[in-house]
Motif scaffolding. Sequence first.
Motif, PDB file in Angstrom:
ATOM      1  N   VAL A   1      25.948  38.012 -11.917  1.00 17.81           N
ATOM      2  CA  VAL A   1      24.892  37.357 -12.673  1.00 17.81           C
ATOM      3  C   VAL A   1      24.200  36.393 -11.716  1.00 17.81           C
ATOM      4  CG1 VAL A   1      26.327  35.500 -13.645  1.00 17.81           C
ATOM      5  CG2 VAL A   1      24.267  36.195 -14.834  1.00 17.81           C
TER       6      VAL A   1
ATOM      7  N   GLN B   1      21.606  33.296 -11.760  1.00 25.81           N
ATOM      8  CA  GLN B   1      20.926  32.310 -12.599  1.00 25.81           C
ATOM      9  C   GLN B   1      19.855  31.611 -11.774  1.00 25.81           C
ATOM     10  OE1 GLN B   1      23.418  29.388 -14.487  1.00 25.81           O
ATOM     11  NE2 GLN B   1      21.666  28.262 -15.309  1.00 25.81           N
TER      12      GLN B   1
ATOM     13  N   THR C   1      17.644  42.000 -17.002  1.00 24.50           N
ATOM     14  CA  THR C   1      17.444  40.572 -17.253  1.00 24.50           C
ATOM     15  C   THR C   1      18.101  40.199 -18.576  1.00 24.50           C
ATOM     16  OG1 THR C   1      15.382  40.717 -18.509  1.00 24.50           O
ATOM     17  CG2 THR C   1      15.198  40.676 -16.082  1.00 24.50           C
ATOM     18  N   TRP C   2      18.220  38.903 -18.774  1.00 24.44           N
ATOM     19  CA  TRP C   2      18.842  38.381 -19.999  1.00 24.44           C
ATOM     20  C   TRP C   2      18.069  38.788 -21.240  1.00 24.44           C
ATOM     21  CZ3 TRP C   2      15.111  35.886 -17.357  1.00 24.44           C
ATOM     22  CH2 TRP C   2      14.177  35.156 -18.055  1.00 24.44           C
ATOM     23  N   ARG C   3      16.827  39.182 -21.093  1.00 26.76           N
ATOM     24  CA  ARG C   3      15.979  39.539 -22.236  1.00 26.76           C
ATOM     25  C   ARG C   3      16.260  40.943 -22.768  1.00 26.76           C
ATOM     26  NH1 ARG C   3      10.979  37.218 -19.080  1.00 26.76           N
ATOM     27  NH2 ARG C   3      10.836  35.152 -19.998  1.00 26.76           N
TER      28      ARG C   3
ATOM     29  N   ALA D   1      21.764  44.213 -21.446  1.00 23.30           N
ATOM     30  CA  ALA D   1      22.188  43.333 -20.343  1.00 23.30           C
ATOM     31  C   ALA D   1      23.683  43.433 -20.095  1.00 23.30           C
ATOM     32  CB  ALA D   1      21.783  41.888 -20.627  1.00 23.30           C
TER      33      ALA D   1
ATOM     34  N   VAL E   1      22.690  41.005 -13.594  1.00 22.08           N
ATOM     35  CA  VAL E   1      21.789  40.449 -14.608  1.00 22.08           C
ATOM     36  C   VAL E   1      21.159  39.181 -14.050  1.00 22.08           C
ATOM     37  CG1 VAL E   1      21.601  39.424 -16.913  1.00 22.08           C
ATOM     38  CG2 VAL E   1      23.080  41.403 -16.548  1.00 22.08           C
TER      39      VAL E   1
ATOM     40  N   THR F   1      19.134  35.793 -15.004  1.00 20.02           N
ATOM     41  CA  THR F   1      19.057  34.960 -16.201  1.00 20.02           C
ATOM     42  C   THR F   1      18.593  33.551 -15.860  1.00 20.02           C
ATOM     43  OG1 THR F   1      20.269  34.252 -18.180  1.00 20.02           O
ATOM     44  CG2 THR F   1      21.467  34.202 -16.094  1.00 20.02           C
TER      45      THR F   1
ATOM     46  N   ARG G   1      19.857  31.319 -18.248  1.00 18.21           N
ATOM     47  CA  ARG G   1      20.855  30.713 -19.129  1.00 18.21           C
ATOM     48  C   ARG G   1      22.182  30.545 -18.396  1.00 18.21           C
ATOM     49  NH1 ARG G   1      19.582  34.573 -24.306  1.00 18.21           N
ATOM     50  NH2 ARG G   1      17.474  33.812 -24.661  1.00 18.21           N
TER      51      ARG G   1
ATOM     52  N   ASP H   1      25.132  31.471 -19.710  1.00 22.01           N
ATOM     53  CA  ASP H   1      26.142  32.376 -20.242  1.00 22.01           C
ATOM     54  C   ASP H   1      26.486  33.457 -19.202  1.00 22.01           C
ATOM     55  OD1 ASP H   1      23.710  33.712 -20.403  1.00 22.01           O
ATOM     56  OD2 ASP H   1      24.146  34.641 -22.322  1.00 22.01           O
TER      57      ASP H   1
ATOM     58  N   PRO I   1      26.347  37.219 -19.471  1.00 29.47           N
ATOM     59  CA  PRO I   1      25.989  38.332 -20.349  1.00 29.47           C
ATOM     60  C   PRO I   1      26.624  39.670 -19.994  1.00 29.47           C
ATOM     61  CG  PRO I   1      24.169  37.787 -18.901  1.00 29.47           C
ATOM     62  CD  PRO I   1      25.206  36.726 -18.715  1.00 29.47           C
ATOM     63  N   ASN I   2      27.053  39.865 -18.740  1.00 30.90           N
ATOM     64  CA  ASN I   2      27.621  41.156 -18.330  1.00 30.90           C
ATOM     65  C   ASN I   2      29.060  41.030 -17.834  1.00 30.90           C
ATOM     66  OD1 ASN I   2      26.930  39.797 -15.988  1.00 30.90           O
ATOM     67  ND2 ASN I   2      26.286  41.640 -14.904  1.00 30.90           N
TER      68      ASN I   2
END
Length: 154
Positions: free
Chosen positions: A33, A35, A62-64, A68, A74, A76, A78, A80, A82-83
Amino acid sequence: MTEVLFYHLQDMRLEAVLPPLIEKSLERGWRVVVQAGSEERAEALDSHLWTYRDDSFLPHGTWRESDAAEQPVVLTVRDDNPNDATVRFLVDGATVPEDCTAYQRIVLIFDGDDDGALQAARAAWTDCKARGYEQTYWQADERGRWQRKDGGGT
């Protein structure tokens, strides 16, 4: 235990440095990820990862995106995961997450030519040390190869 790596960019652009670092992570079987500090930077990196080399691209999302969680990489803005990534790259002012234990590595890449980024990296180094994380500091040599430096140059 989580290792926090500090990559000090000097006369280098993130766009040249990030893709090979992501590739090495994927070669090791790690999910990633990245960020970014802003949506604009995340969008620019999204475009760049598809086109940075004529003969290759980095599969990512992407986070969108609704898928994801399925992506090996990913991007992002954020904090978090996500993957379910093993490695988290922090770029363009993104800060070290409160809980780093979900990751094997946190990689903070900062622009050494930017006083604000340098100060933020120093603060992150102090914070990570206080939290007991293993830290390493990396700087590129004259050939552009990353060299581990002792003591943390931030």
